[in-house]
Motif scaffolding. Structure first.
Motif, PDB file in Angstrom:
ATOM      1  N   GLY A  12       6.212 -13.668  15.421  1.00  0.00           N
ATOM      2  CA  GLY A  12       6.150 -14.890  14.621  1.00  0.00           C
ATOM      3  C   GLY A  12       5.815 -14.609  13.171  1.00  0.00           C
ATOM      4  N   ALA A  13       4.842 -13.742  12.957  1.00  0.00           N
ATOM      5  CA  ALA A  13       4.466 -13.395  11.586  1.00  0.00           C
ATOM      6  C   ALA A  13       5.595 -12.649  10.882  1.00  0.00           C
ATOM      7  CB  ALA A  13       3.193 -12.546  11.590  1.00  0.00           C
ATOM      8  N   ALA A  16       8.295 -15.166   9.954  1.00  0.00           N
ATOM      9  CA  ALA A  16       7.826 -15.987   8.833  1.00  0.00           C
ATOM     10  C   ALA A  16       7.941 -15.214   7.523  1.00  0.00           C
ATOM     11  CB  ALA A  16       6.384 -16.434   9.069  1.00  0.00           C
ATOM     12  N   ALA A  17       7.555 -13.953   7.533  1.00  0.00           N
ATOM     13  CA  ALA A  17       7.639 -13.136   6.317  1.00  0.00           C
ATOM     14  C   ALA A  17       9.098 -12.927   5.897  1.00  0.00           C
ATOM     15  CB  ALA A  17       6.956 -11.792   6.540  1.00  0.00           C
ATOM     16  N   LEU A  18       9.989 -12.791   6.874  1.00  0.00           N
ATOM     17  CA  LEU A  18      11.405 -12.570   6.590  1.00  0.00           C
ATOM     18  C   LEU A  18      12.041 -13.773   5.897  1.00  0.00           C
ATOM     19  CD1 LEU A  18      13.747 -10.466   7.197  1.00  0.00           C
ATOM     20  CD2 LEU A  18      14.265 -11.909   9.172  1.00  0.00           C
ATOM     21  N   THR A  19      11.581 -14.971   6.248  1.00  0.00           N
ATOM     22  CA  THR A  19      12.230 -16.188   5.751  1.00  0.00           C
ATOM     23  C   THR A  19      11.422 -16.929   4.690  1.00  0.00           C
ATOM     24  OG1 THR A  19      11.241 -17.492   7.547  1.00  0.00           O
ATOM     25  CG2 THR A  19      13.437 -16.542   7.939  1.00  0.00           C
ATOM     26  N   ASP A  20      10.205 -16.508   4.426  1.00  0.00           N
ATOM     27  CA  ASP A  20       9.323 -17.221   3.489  1.00  0.00           C
ATOM     28  C   ASP A  20       9.981 -17.374   2.113  1.00  0.00           C
ATOM     29  OD1 ASP A  20       6.915 -18.510   2.767  1.00  0.00           O
ATOM     30  OD2 ASP A  20       6.236 -16.666   1.771  1.00  0.00           O
ATOM     31  N   GLY A  21      10.093 -18.617   1.683  1.00  0.00           N
ATOM     32  CA  GLY A  21      10.647 -18.914   0.370  1.00  0.00           C
ATOM     33  C   GLY A  21      12.152 -18.772   0.264  1.00  0.00           C
ATOM     34  N   LEU A  89       3.411   3.226  25.569  1.00  0.00           N
ATOM     35  CA  LEU A  89       3.396   1.776  25.699  1.00  0.00           C
ATOM     36  C   LEU A  89       3.335   1.397  27.175  1.00  0.00           C
ATOM     37  CD1 LEU A  89       6.258   1.011  23.151  1.00  0.00           C
ATOM     38  CD2 LEU A  89       3.797   1.003  22.715  1.00  0.00           C
ATOM     39  N   GLU A  90       2.495   0.443  27.495  1.00  0.00           N
ATOM     40  CA  GLU A  90       2.352  -0.013  28.879  1.00  0.00           C
ATOM     41  C   GLU A  90       3.229  -1.232  29.137  1.00  0.00           C
ATOM     42  OE1 GLU A  90      -1.863  -0.445  29.504  1.00  0.00           O
ATOM     43  OE2 GLU A  90      -2.155   1.741  29.504  1.00  0.00           O
ATOM     44  N   PRO A  91       3.487  -1.547  30.421  1.00  0.00           N
ATOM     45  CA  PRO A  91       4.318  -2.710  30.736  1.00  0.00           C
ATOM     46  C   PRO A  91       3.822  -3.972  30.026  1.00  0.00           C
ATOM     47  CG  PRO A  91       3.985  -1.408  32.704  1.00  0.00           C
ATOM     48  CD  PRO A  91       3.098  -0.805  31.634  1.00  0.00           C
ATOM     49  N   GLY A  92       4.785  -4.726  29.490  1.00  0.00           N
ATOM     50  CA  GLY A  92       4.485  -5.935  28.737  1.00  0.00           C
ATOM     51  C   GLY A  92       4.375  -5.710  27.240  1.00  0.00           C
ATOM     52  N   ALA A  93       4.242  -4.455  26.823  1.00  0.00           N
ATOM     53  CA  ALA A  93       4.114  -4.156  25.388  1.00  0.00           C
ATOM     54  C   ALA A  93       5.450  -4.361  24.681  1.00  0.00           C
ATOM     55  CB  ALA A  93       3.634  -2.727  25.180  1.00  0.00           C
ATOM     56  N   ARG A  94       5.371  -4.807  23.433  1.00  0.00           N
ATOM     57  CA  ARG A  94       6.580  -4.953  22.619  1.00  0.00           C
ATOM     58  C   ARG A  94       7.039  -3.580  22.147  1.00  0.00           C
ATOM     59  NH1 ARG A  94       3.710  -9.927  21.322  1.00  0.00           N
ATOM     60  NH2 ARG A  94       2.228  -8.726  20.086  1.00  0.00           N
ATOM     61  N   ILE A  95       8.353  -3.348  22.235  1.00  0.00           N
ATOM     62  CA  ILE A  95       8.955  -2.087  21.790  1.00  0.00           C
ATOM     63  C   ILE A  95       9.685  -2.288  20.474  1.00  0.00           C
ATOM     64  CG2 ILE A  95      10.597  -0.247  22.310  1.00  0.00           C
ATOM     65  CD1 ILE A  95      10.365  -1.078  25.274  1.00  0.00           C
ATOM     66  N   VAL A  96      10.504  -3.337  20.413  1.00  0.00           N
ATOM     67  CA  VAL A  96      11.421  -3.488  19.291  1.00  0.00           C
ATOM     68  C   VAL A  96      11.579  -4.956  18.906  1.00  0.00           C
ATOM     69  CG1 VAL A  96      13.474  -3.584  20.793  1.00  0.00           C
ATOM     70  CG2 VAL A  96      13.725  -2.815  18.438  1.00  0.00           C
ATOM     71  N   LEU A  97      11.757  -5.180  17.621  1.00  0.00           N
ATOM     72  CA  LEU A  97      12.141  -6.488  17.088  1.00  0.00           C
ATOM     73  C   LEU A  97      13.346  -6.274  16.194  1.00  0.00           C
ATOM     74  CD1 LEU A  97      11.773  -9.523  16.317  1.00  0.00           C
ATOM     75  CD2 LEU A  97      10.219  -8.747  14.516  1.00  0.00           C
TER      76      LEU A  97
END
Length: 162
Positions: A12-13, A16-21, A89-97
């Motif tokens: 989410g952060a 938000a930073a990608l689209t701010d302004g 990284l353990e199960p449930g961890a984020r890998i990539v966005l």
């Protein structure tokens, strides 16, 4: 923008930073990849305790920047972001966005899918799964190669009307 990092990220952060302004952006398509708790093994599934991702610093960032540039050449994007983690990284961890922003949704969706398909098949990351049966290196899947194959021809820059 490309980031290869050990630390977790907040989708989410980051969006938000990608689209701010940015009033030129009409939509953002994103994909967040997570570590699964079960993996295919033989004729069934097997739980994993963790997955360790390794990479060559410098080379990885260069290759990710090249494919990001290709996405920007293929589609009319306002912004793009690739964050890929490494380490244990353990199960449930984020890998990539992967996030792609554009004035129109088709370009954002197509570019996002292109980037994640490429990451699955050509990005220089090596994955080691910790299973009950021992440690196993993850091999390439034919289904991932087939998904990436759809992008072998370069379309004209997409600017679909909404």
């Amino acid at each position: 923008m490309i980031r290869v990092q050990r630390e977790d990220f907040d989708p989410g952060a980051e969006l938000a930073a990608l689209t701010d302004g940015r009033s030129d952006i009409g939509g953002v398509a994103s994909f967040v990849g997570l570590v699964r708790e079960m993996v295919a093994a033989g004729t069934g599934t097997e739980p994993i305790a963790a997955m360790t991702l390794e990479h060559y610093s410098g080379m990885t960032e260069r290759q990710l920047a090249e494919i990001e540039a290709e996405a920007n050449a293929r589609w009319e994007l306002s912004a793009s972001l690739i964050i890929h983690r490494y380490g244990r990284l353990e199960p449930g961890a984020r890998i990539v966005l992967v996030a792609c922003a554009s004035a129109h949704r088709d370009a954002a969706f197509d570019a996002c899918r292109f980037l994640i398909d490429w990451l699955k098949t050509r990005a220089p990351f090596w994955k080691l799964e910790e299973r009950r049966s021992g440690a196993h290196w993850v091999e390439a899947k034919a289904s991932d190669d087939a998904a990436a194959g759809r992008w072998t021809t370069a379309p004209s820059r997409t600017r679909a009307a909404e």
